[in-house]
Design an enzyme around this catalytic site. Structure first.
Site, PDB file in Angstrom:
ATOM      1  N   SER A   1      40.485  40.529  31.931  1.00 42.70           N
ATOM      2  CA  SER A   1      41.301  39.435  32.788  1.00 42.70           C
ATOM      3  C   SER A   1      40.593  38.239  32.806  1.00 42.70           C
ATOM      4  O   SER A   1      39.292  37.911  32.656  1.00 42.70           O
ATOM      5  CB  SER A   1      41.197  39.914  34.363  1.00 42.70           C
ATOM      6  OG  SER A   1      41.304  38.901  35.235  1.00 42.70           O
TER       7      SER A   1
ATOM      8  N   GLY B   1      37.796  42.081  35.073  1.00 41.90           N
ATOM      9  CA  GLY B   1      37.460  40.524  35.234  1.00 41.90           C
ATOM     10  C   GLY B   1      35.872  40.062  35.481  1.00 41.90           C
ATOM     11  O   GLY B   1      35.497  39.891  34.257  1.00 41.90           O
TER      12      GLY B   1
ATOM     13  N   ASP C   1      43.584  47.918  38.175  1.00 43.54           N
ATOM     14  CA  ASP C   1      43.103  46.615  38.282  1.00 43.54           C
ATOM     15  C   ASP C   1      42.566  46.120  39.595  1.00 43.54           C
ATOM     16  O   ASP C   1      42.992  46.373  40.530  1.00 43.54           O
ATOM     17  CB  ASP C   1      44.537  45.810  38.125  1.00 43.54           C
ATOM     18  CG  ASP C   1      44.211  44.243  38.041  1.00 43.54           C
ATOM     19  OD1 ASP C   1      45.251  43.478  37.988  1.00 43.54           O
ATOM     20  OD2 ASP C   1      43.144  43.882  38.206  1.00 43.54           O
ATOM     21  N   GLY C   2      41.491  45.987  39.370  1.00 39.13           N
ATOM     22  CA  GLY C   2      40.392  45.404  40.662  1.00 39.13           C
ATOM     23  C   GLY C   2      39.191  45.980  40.619  1.00 39.13           C
ATOM     24  O   GLY C   2      39.066  47.501  40.961  1.00 39.13           O
ATOM     25  N   GLY C   3      37.883  45.336  40.609  1.00 36.30           N
ATOM     26  CA  GLY C   3      36.680  46.164  40.805  1.00 36.30           C
ATOM     27  C   GLY C   3      36.160  47.030  39.819  1.00 36.30           C
ATOM     28  O   GLY C   3      35.278  47.995  40.139  1.00 36.30           O
TER      29      GLY C   3
ATOM     30  N   ASP D   1      46.562  36.677  35.163  1.00 36.95           N
ATOM     31  CA  ASP D   1      46.880  36.993  36.767  1.00 36.95           C
ATOM     32  C   ASP D   1      47.505  35.902  37.396  1.00 36.95           C
ATOM     33  O   ASP D   1      46.978  34.706  37.685  1.00 36.95           O
ATOM     34  CB  ASP D   1      45.337  37.112  37.506  1.00 36.95           C
ATOM     35  CG  ASP D   1      44.639  38.430  37.162  1.00 36.95           C
ATOM     36  OD1 ASP D   1      43.649  38.389  36.361  1.00 36.95           O
ATOM     37  OD2 ASP D   1      45.090  39.462  37.538  1.00 36.95           O
TER      38      ASP D   1
ATOM     39  N   GLY E   1      44.547  38.895  44.943  1.00 33.78           N
ATOM     40  CA  GLY E   1      44.507  37.649  45.098  1.00 33.78           C
ATOM     41  C   GLY E   1      43.170  37.053  44.487  1.00 33.78           C
ATOM     42  O   GLY E   1      43.268  35.959  44.409  1.00 33.78           O
ATOM     43  N   PHE E   2      42.045  37.844  44.286  1.00 38.54           N
ATOM     44  CA  PHE E   2      40.779  37.210  43.842  1.00 38.54           C
ATOM     45  C   PHE E   2      39.920  38.457  42.980  1.00 38.54           C
ATOM     46  O   PHE E   2      40.393  39.455  43.072  1.00 38.54           O
ATOM     47  CB  PHE E   2      40.002  36.968  44.881  1.00 38.54           C
ATOM     48  CG  PHE E   2      40.384  35.975  46.238  1.00 38.54           C
ATOM     49  CD1 PHE E   2      41.373  36.707  47.025  1.00 38.54           C
ATOM     50  CD2 PHE E   2      40.432  34.731  45.824  1.00 38.54           C
ATOM     51  CE1 PHE E   2      41.911  35.548  47.889  1.00 38.54           C
ATOM     52  CE2 PHE E   2      41.182  33.742  46.517  1.00 38.54           C
ATOM     53  CZ  PHE E   2      41.926  34.092  47.896  1.00 38.54           C
ATOM     54  N   GLY E   3      39.432  37.727  42.182  1.00 38.57           N
ATOM     55  CA  GLY E   3      38.296  38.485  41.448  1.00 38.57           C
ATOM     56  C   GLY E   3      37.129  38.927  41.826  1.00 38.57           C
ATOM     57  O   GLY E   3      36.804  38.400  43.134  1.00 38.57           O
ATOM     58  N   GLY E   4      36.392  39.926  41.513  1.00 39.81           N
ATOM     59  CA  GLY E   4      35.183  40.218  42.055  1.00 39.81           C
ATOM     60  C   GLY E   4      35.157  40.843  43.391  1.00 39.81           C
ATOM     61  O   GLY E   4      34.259  41.089  43.979  1.00 39.81           O
TER      62      GLY E   4
HETATM   63  O1  LIG Z   1      44.162  40.969  39.665  1.00 40.69           O
HETATM   64  C1  LIG Z   1      43.157  40.899  40.365  1.00 40.69           C
HETATM   65  C2  LIG Z   1      43.186  40.437  41.676  1.00 40.69           C
HETATM   66  O2  LIG Z   1      44.447  40.107  42.177  1.00 40.69           O
HETATM   67  C3  LIG Z   1      42.043  40.954  39.922  1.00 40.69           C
HETATM   68  O3  LIG Z   1      41.597  42.634  39.942  1.00 40.69           O
HETATM   69  C4  LIG Z   1      41.662  40.764  38.488  1.00 40.69           C
HETATM   70  O4  LIG Z   1      42.529  41.163  37.738  1.00 40.69           O
HETATM   71  C5  LIG Z   1      40.221  41.372  38.069  1.00 40.69           C
HETATM   72  O5  LIG Z   1      39.283  41.052  38.828  1.00 40.69           O
HETATM   73  P1  LIG Z   1      37.991  41.889  38.856  1.00 40.69           P
HETATM   74  O6  LIG Z   1      37.951  42.758  40.104  1.00 40.69           O
HETATM   75  O7  LIG Z   1      37.793  42.852  37.604  1.00 40.69           O
HETATM   76  O8  LIG Z   1      36.742  40.748  38.906  1.00 40.69           O
END
Ligand SMILES: O=C(CO)[C@@H](O)[C@H](O)COP(=O)(O)O
Length: 247
Positions: A30, A219, A197-199, A57, A164-167
């Protein structure tokens, strides 16, 4: 010390690959959180680090509380990578922008089930543009939502954070949904890929893969790794392919 997943490092997954064979896992890079002043170079670095795909994203600050890239930015980066691009449209009204992201060079277009009242029509429109059709489910949207659209799908994205956000912190409870989606796909006998997708990190990737996901979007775990993107991707691959200790 455990991260947001509440799991100790490399804690063995709770959901085993019950009645299906584990799919070959692939890390999807990402660019959310990359250095936007050097986006082309960042995309090239992610490609060189060994990600199987790049995920864009796309956010409109309406469906999610953030705003990011448009098709022109994605298109400008197409020449910097030879891996497939996927556009994750976290936008209130994706239909009018499908063609633009395909023209920008995205092989897969992912829309959110929550933004498509005529989901099967939207998925058909993506395929008619020559792209793969994906649907993402927010944490509160049940897997059952997919039952009647599986034939129109090439990919399902189970959000393991609120978009909405990474991390953000990984939501372990989504592993059950991943397994439910895997069971739906296996029962229907359709070639649908499942992505989380996410974390995703070295602490959460294995459990998500065991639950039934074969594409793992990362990401922050890659972009902010102290030893660089290549080391981060290699670490994720190692975690995913290391043998499970005999129980
Ligand atoms: O799509 C999103 C949030 O909307 C994220 O999940 C990114 O795609 C990846 O972010 P990390 O959690 O891997 O930093």
């Amino acid at each position: 010390m455990v991260d947001g997943s509440g799991k100790a490092p490399h804690e063995e997954p709770q959901h085993s690959a019950a009645s299906w064979s584990l799919k070959e896992p692939a890390v999807v890079g990402s660019v959310l959180g990359a250095d936007y002043a050097r986006l082309g170079a960042e995309v090239a670095d992610l490609t060189g680090a060994g990600v199987g795909r790049i995920q864009w994203d796309v956010m409109d600050r309406l469906f999610v509380p953030n705003m990011t890239f448009g098709p022109d930015v994605v298109g400008a980066c197409r020449e910097h990578s030879d891996v497939p691009f996927e556009a994750h449209l976290m936008v209130r009204d994706p239909d009018p922008m499908l063609a633009d992201f395909v023209a920008a060079g995205c092989e897969t277009i992912i829309v959110h089930a929550e933004t498509c009242p005529h989901l099967l029509r939207t998925l058909s429109a993506i395929r008619e543009l020559g792209a793969r059709a994906g649907v993402a489910l927010n944490p509160s949207t049940p897997a059952e939502f997919l039952r009647h659209v599986l034939s129109g799908l090439d990919q399902v994205v189970v959000m393991t954070v609120n978009p909405g956000f990474g991390g953000q912190k990984y939501i372990p409870a989504m592993e059950e949904k991943v397994s439910e989606v895997r069971a739906l796909v296996e029962r229907a006998g359709v070639p649908v890929q499942i992505e989380v997708d996410g974390g995703i990190s070295t602490r959460t990737a294995r459990a998500a893969w065991y639950a039934g996901a074969e594409l793992l979007v990362a990401g922050r775990a890659v972009l902010s790794h102290p030893d660089g993107k290549r080391a981060a991707v290699a670490e994720l691959h190692r975690v995913l392919t290391s043998p499970v200790p005999a129980s």
